[in-house]
Structures are given as C-alpha cells and as structure tokens.
Design an enzyme around this catalytic site. Structure first.
Site, PDB file in Angstrom:
ATOM      1  N   VAL A 166       4.199  -5.102   6.787  1.00  0.00           N
ATOM      2  CA  VAL A 166       4.617  -6.484   6.793  1.00  0.00           C
ATOM      3  C   VAL A 166       6.174  -6.577   6.452  1.00  0.00           C
ATOM      4  O   VAL A 166       6.648  -5.931   5.370  1.00  0.00           O
ATOM      5  CB  VAL A 166       3.885  -7.439   5.561  1.00  0.00           C
ATOM      6  CG1 VAL A 166       4.461  -8.921   5.594  1.00  0.00           C
ATOM      7  CG2 VAL A 166       2.371  -7.439   5.929  1.00  0.00           C
ATOM      8  N   ASP A 224     -11.732  -8.465   4.608  1.00  0.00           N
ATOM      9  CA  ASP A 224     -11.145  -7.602   3.707  1.00  0.00           C
ATOM     10  C   ASP A 224     -10.591  -8.651   2.492  1.00  0.00           C
ATOM     11  O   ASP A 224      -9.383  -8.451   2.256  1.00  0.00           O
ATOM     12  CB  ASP A 224      -9.976  -7.030   4.488  1.00  0.00           C
ATOM     13  CG  ASP A 224      -9.508  -5.739   3.574  1.00  0.00           C
ATOM     14  OD1 ASP A 224     -10.001  -5.117   2.724  1.00  0.00           O
ATOM     15  OD2 ASP A 224      -8.364  -5.134   4.130  1.00  0.00           O
ATOM     16  N   GLY A 229       0.129  -0.922   4.370  1.00  0.00           N
ATOM     17  CA  GLY A 229      -1.196  -0.398   4.029  1.00  0.00           C
ATOM     18  C   GLY A 229      -1.777   0.258   5.204  1.00  0.00           C
ATOM     19  O   GLY A 229      -1.296   0.436   6.337  1.00  0.00           O
ATOM     20  N   GLY A 230      -3.235   0.369   5.242  1.00  0.00           N
ATOM     21  CA  GLY A 230      -3.867   0.816   6.148  1.00  0.00           C
ATOM     22  C   GLY A 230      -3.954   0.161   7.499  1.00  0.00           C
ATOM     23  O   GLY A 230      -4.035   0.928   8.579  1.00  0.00           O
ATOM     24  N   GLN A 231      -3.704  -1.184   7.730  1.00  0.00           N
ATOM     25  CA  GLN A 231      -3.635  -1.582   9.001  1.00  0.00           C
ATOM     26  C   GLN A 231      -2.589  -2.311   9.476  1.00  0.00           C
ATOM     27  O   GLN A 231      -2.299  -2.607  10.479  1.00  0.00           O
ATOM     28  CB  GLN A 231      -4.724  -3.049   8.910  1.00  0.00           C
ATOM     29  CG  GLN A 231      -6.166  -2.383   8.883  1.00  0.00           C
ATOM     30  CD  GLN A 231      -7.268  -3.643   8.850  1.00  0.00           C
ATOM     31  OE1 GLN A 231      -6.705  -4.615   9.242  1.00  0.00           O
ATOM     32  NE2 GLN A 231      -8.321  -3.387   8.848  1.00  0.00           N
ATOM     33  N   LYS A 268       3.867  -9.461  10.331  1.00  0.00           N
ATOM     34  CA  LYS A 268       3.075  -8.203  10.207  1.00  0.00           C
ATOM     35  C   LYS A 268       2.908  -7.325  11.652  1.00  0.00           C
ATOM     36  O   LYS A 268       2.412  -7.870  12.651  1.00  0.00           O
ATOM     37  CB  LYS A 268       1.489  -8.747   9.810  1.00  0.00           C
ATOM     38  CG  LYS A 268       0.644  -7.355   9.589  1.00  0.00           C
ATOM     39  CD  LYS A 268      -0.722  -7.818   9.184  1.00  0.00           C
ATOM     40  CE  LYS A 268      -1.499  -6.544   9.042  1.00  0.00           C
ATOM     41  NZ  LYS A 268      -3.057  -6.938   8.371  1.00  0.00           N
TER      42      LYS A 268
END
Length: 671
Positions: free
Chosen positions: A363, A473, A358-360, A376
C-alpha cells in the site's frame, strides 16, 4: 547548392526507376513495384486508378495498395468485407462474399499478422485456403453467437458477437462462405447483418456498433501480404548476375521468412532502395536520419505494444462493464484511473511512499486529483475471478458505511488490478495495540468502541451489502483508525461475494495465521462465520494486547486463542488480561466480552453467533458499562466459565493447531 548538385541529390533519393512515377495518391511506389511500361520488375506492375470517391490510389489488379515496405518485404492492402444480411420481407439471406488469389512472383497472406474474423449474433463462416505451391488446401472458420446486446463486450472477440481464428502459412488463395444453417432471422431486430473478413490483427478492435449498425457493409479492411523476389533462394539467385534483383553494390540478400523467394536490404550504415543501381547511400547525415527513424519506429512500436497490453488487461478485468456503468450513472462515485496517473501519484511506486505491505500486496500513499489516497498494488489475482473483477468493483464501490474504508477507484491497465482507497491517517489497530514502546495507554472504553464499530462494519458486509460480502482476512492489521480514532475496516483483497452455489466456493485457502477459521482451513469453504472466528481473535487482542502467535512459546501455547480458552477453563483469565484494564469495577464487563469471544471461537461455525448478533451484544455491553443502573443486575455468583464446554473447546483448539500445523504454515502469515 548548385543546380547540378541538387539534381544529383534528388536522383540519389529516388525510390523508383528514372522517369517513372514514385507515388500514387500519396502512397510511395518503390521499385521493384512500378506504374507504367518499363517501370517495374516482372510481376510487380501496379496501376494508379481513381477510387469511387475521386481519389487516386495504387492497385494491383483489383487489390488496393495502402503502403509498401521494402525492408520487411510486406505490403498492406485493402480487403473487402463479406456480408450475410437477412431480409425480413423475403425471409431470405442476401450475400456479398469474396475470394482472392494473389499473383506470382511470391505474394502470400501473412499468417502472423492477419486473423480471420467473424462478426454477428448467429453466424458460422468458413474460409478456404490454398498454399502457394497449390499442393495443399485448408478450411477454417468460427461461430459467433449472442442472444442480446447486454452480452456483448467492447474489445472482446471470444465468440460472443465476434470470433477470430488464425490462418496457415504460405497461403495465396482465400475464399469466404457462410453456413446457411445460421442466419439473423432470430436477431434481425438488432443484428440484421453478419460479416466475415481477413484483416490485420493489430488494426482490429471489436465494437458493439458492428452488431447494431451496418457500417461494415461494402467496406474494406487492411490486410498484410508478404512479397518476395522470384521463387528461389539467395544462393541460387546470385548465380545469375543479370537477373539478380539486389542491384545496389551496398546491398545484401536474404531469404524470405515465408520460405518462398528472397529479399534485398541496404547494408549496415546505408539507406535507400537496394533494388536500384546506386540505390543504397551511406552518409553521416543518412546514418543520423536512419538512426532517428529506427529509434522513432521502435518507440512507436513499443507504445503500440504497450497500448495493446494495457487494453488486454483492461478487457480481462472487466473494464468495459465497469466503464459502461460509470458512463450511464452520473452519480456513481467511482473512478477508473490510468496506469500513468497511478505511477505519477506514487512517484513510480517509490518505496518512500509505502505505508503498508504484506503477503497480498503493498500500500502506497499518493495524491490523485488533489486528494491524499491509499493505493494498493496487489501481488496476484485469482485467475477464475479476472472476468468478474469489474462486476465485483461495481458492488464493492457502492459500499457506504462510516466504519468501512471507501473504495474510490481502480486501475485495470495492469496485470494485477490496483485499488484506490480513501486515506486513513492513524495507521492500523495492530500497531495501536502492540506498539507499547511509546507507553500508549488504551482505555477499556476505547477498546469496546473499536470492537463494536468493527463488528458493525462486518455485520453490514454480511447482511446489508447486496450480494453479501465475506471479508476473508479479518485481523487487527486490516482495521484502520482515522484522525478521530474511529474504526475503518479495510483491505478486501481476500474478500469474496457470497457464493450462490457450491461450485462458487473458493478452493484456495487464504488468510493469516492465528486468525484463520479452523473449519475453513479444513473445508476451504469461506462463510460469514469464518469472519466471526477471526473477529473473536481480534477481541482477544483488545483484551490482552498480546500477539496472536507467540513463536517463542511451547507449541501448545503459541496460539492466543488456545491460551485464552485454556485460561478460562483454569479460571486464570486475569493472568492473560492486559494490566491496564484489570479494574475490579470492570471485571463484569470483561467477563461478558470474554464469553462473547469464546462463542466466536467455537470450532463449529454453525454454533458461532452472526456478526449482527456480535455487534448487538457489544452494544449492550457498552450500555451496561455506561449505565449499570439501567440494566438487569448480574449476579456476582454467576459462573464466569462454562465448565465442560470450555474444556471441550480447549481440546478441539489444541488438536486443530497440532493436526493442521503443516497446512497452516503454507498460508500467508500477514501483509
């Protein structure tokens, strides 16, 4: 091979003039350097002396030579360490300071590879420079302070216990001095002596023992000096063939990068000593050997460079703090993994091992120490949090709750830290809720259990962790399910420790559209009530199995939270609910959960319940459903909606999703 051929080969391999020593104490002495009359070029004479420990070593005047490079025009020498030691008996400082002048032809301290270093807890040291032309001089220095040993960090030379500064170009004279306004009288119990030294930067790594011991007293450190032939250029030097130093016909001349003098190298395809007649030999074997040497040198330099980079990242992310904690606490269940271990575990981050992204960050599934883990690889880390990363890892690693994914370790040898979590096999709650292709059915009991377990986990972070932790989040994609479908709240990539003052409030909005607290979007102040709002949206997902943002719907109906509140006002909530849970016997329970979700979605954070209150309410709701006869009878006439209050909330949410449309589109839209 005949005896004559052997002697010829040996002569070809000589690096010094015939009949002259080619080494001293194991250090090769290539011409133009030499030991003894007639063995050196003017200004390059050395002596082979016996050191204090009885070992022979080459010296130029009082300067011990460690090695000499013909191709680089450099030499490494041993430079003494200056010291200032406090005598508590006499209440005076004892000094051992040095100055050094490099002789000509051009010898200079290398300005790129050396640093002036000061070590101590209350020390200001100066260094005076003079250039080779003697037309200019400079003064530099730095101050090193520390109040206790706990403030020191191995590998860090940024002013706390250790400081360093660069030196100018073309310097051939250096002297060191200490400012007597600074001494060790206040810190002599753990730091009696301070030191100042000029040394090769790549060879220095600060260690706290330099503060607590006196091992640097009377020692020398490696320093790089530049050397060149004469004080002229190649063009001028070649005009006088008799004095031109590049004697081999297979040699080339180039001007020294220092701007003073020139150097010689063997031509491409040749190797040896260009300063000797016939010193550059080119054979196939020589080329092969040279190639291996070049490749080997390159590999060594790259490894050393990589090692320095990894060390810098490790230090930046607070690795030393974390390492000391692990060493002093044998029961500390946390591991610092190397970059190599992580790359092996993920097969060099093979895309086949990706289990989430995803955006950050991304994994990966991997195997470390015979255990399946989730690794991660984050995309970025807040620059202001880099130094605090190690401390935050200490806190996050000690979180121990059955409904929170366990952080098992990290890798700090990379630009952005890599986190290692326990592996949770059944994927995310988002996939469990929204993947309807398989015809999966989720009972109301399961939904309520997942909601309560998630709330318990967040309540633990808010109220039991020390200091409190805000997730930042919360969403169904960050809630995992294990083999028994037990809830595991995960992904603290956006987490922050609870701020202790206003200056610590985050200034960059981060989160996921549809879940983001509107109050946080406007103020940039993440609080525990921000997690409450996001959890309210997760409750809606559990009740409706609908996406939090419907991009195909009209703008005012795209947000699930706005649609939910509008449906409550219109008393049409049943139309929004998932068909699987529309049972008349359960409507009272669903009403309670809906009321709780509405409270979580209040536009004003202070009017939302805490996560502890949310968890307690969900626990009571589950008990009501399991044992309705043991609870107070809820009147069937009780109003399901809160009238004007619901109307106000709907208007506020509609305004929020309209006014903040542009701002919301600028944040991450998921992981």
């Amino acid at each position: 091979m005949s005896s004559s051929k052997t002697k010829a080969a040996e002569a070809d391999a000589k690096i010094s003039l015939p009949g002259c020593p080619d080494s001293c104490g194991g250090v090769p002495i290539p011409y133009p350097f030499g030991i003894g009359p007639g063995c050196y070029m003017e200004g390059f004479d050395l002596s082979c002396n016996t050191t204090n420990n009885g070992i022979h070593a080459p010296y130029q005047d009082k300067m011990k030579i460690l090695n000499i490079s013909l191709s680089l025009g450099q030499a490494r020498v041993a430079m003494p360490v200056s010291s200032q030691c406090y005598d508590n008996t006499t209440k005076k400082d004892q000094y051992n300071i040095w100055s050094f002048t490099l002789s000509s032809p051009p010898f200079m301290f290398n300005h790129e590879k050396n640093k002036f270093v000061v070590i101590g807890c209350d020390t200001l040291a100066y260094v005076n420079f003079s250039t080779i032309s003697q037309n200019s001089s400079y003064m530099g220095g730095c101050v090193s302070k520390c109040s206790n040993l706990e403030s020191l960090t191995n590998g860090s030379c940024s002013g706390i216990g250790c400081c360093q500064t660069a030196i100018p170009k073309g310097v051939n004279y250096i002297s060191v001095d200490f400012d007597d306004g600074y001494d060790n009288s206040e810190v002599f119990l753990f730091n009696r002596c301070s030191y100042a030294l000029l040394m090769e930067d790549d060879d220095f790594m600060f260690n706290t023992r330099y503060i607590t011991t006196e091992e640097l007293n009377g020692q020398s450190m490696p320093t790089v000096i530049d050397w060149a032939i004469g004080n002229t250029t190649c063009d001028n030097a070649q005009a006088n063939k008799s004095s031109f130093a590049c004697r081999s016909k297979n040699s080339v001349c180039f001007d020294s990068s220092s701007g003073h003098g020139y150097l010689c190298n063997c031509s491409s395809g040749y190797q040896g000593n260009p300063y000797l007649e016939g010193g550059c030999q080119g054979t196939f074997a020589g080329i092969v050997v040279l190639s291996f040497l070049v490749i080997g040198t390159y590999v060594m330099l790259e490894r050393k460079k990589l090692s320095k980079v990894k060390e810098r990242y490790f230090q930046q992310h607070g690795g030393w703090i974390l390492l000391e904690k692990i060493k002093t606490n044998q029961g500390f269940g946390f591991t610092i993994f190397t970059r190599q271990q992580i790359e092996q575990a993920t097969k060099n981050f093979d895309s086949a091992n990706i289990i989430g992204y995803g955006g950050q960050g991304t994994v990966y599934k991997g195997c470390l120490r015979d255990q399946i883990v989730a690794i991660k690889k984050c995309k970025m880390v807040n620059e202001s949090k880099k130094k605090e990363f190690g401390k935050e890892m200490l806190i996050l690693s000690q979180i121990n709750h059955k409904n929170i994914v366990k952080l098992q370790g990290c890798c700090l040898e990379v630009e952005v830290p890599i986190l290692v979590y326990e592996f949770v096999p059944n994927g995310t709650l988002f996939h469990y809720i929204h993947n309807k292709k398989q015809g999966s059915s989720i009972s109301l009991s399961t939904r309520l259990r997942i909601a309560q377990e998630s709330a318990e986990a967040l309540a633990y972070l808010h109220f039991s962790a020390s200091p409190p932790i805000f997730h930042g989040d919360v969403k169904s994609a960050n809630i995992l399910l294990d083999q028994n479908y037990t809830t595991k709240v995960s992904d603290f990539g956006a987490s922050i420790l609870a701020p202790t003052d206003e200056a610590q409030f985050v200034t960059l909005v981060q989160g996921t559209r549809g879940y983001l607290d509107p109050e946080y979007l406007q103020s940039c102040q993440l609080t525990n009530k921000s997690d409450v709002y996001s959890f309210g949206v997760v409750l809606l997902e559990l009740l409706t199995r609908k996406p939090v943002i419907d991009y195909d719907a009209p703008e005012e109906e795209r947000s699930l939270s706005s649609r939910f509140l509008f449906a409550m006002k219109q008393k049409k909530l049943e139309e929004l609910l998932d068909d699987e849970i529309k049972h008349e016997d359960d409507m009272e329970v669903i009403m309670k959960v809906s009321e709780l979700a509405k409270e979580c979605l209040n536009m004003k954070g202070e009017e939302r319940p805490t996560m502890k209150e949310v968890a307690e309410e969900l626990d009571q709701i589950r008990k009501i459903r399991q044992h309705p006869w043991g609870q107070e009878y809820y009147s069937k006439e009780r109003e399901f909606f809160l009238g004007e209050a619901s109307h106000d909330i709907v208007i506020e949410h509609t305004s929020y999703f309209s006014i903040n449309k542009e701002a919301e589109e600028s944040i991450a839209v998921g992981r």
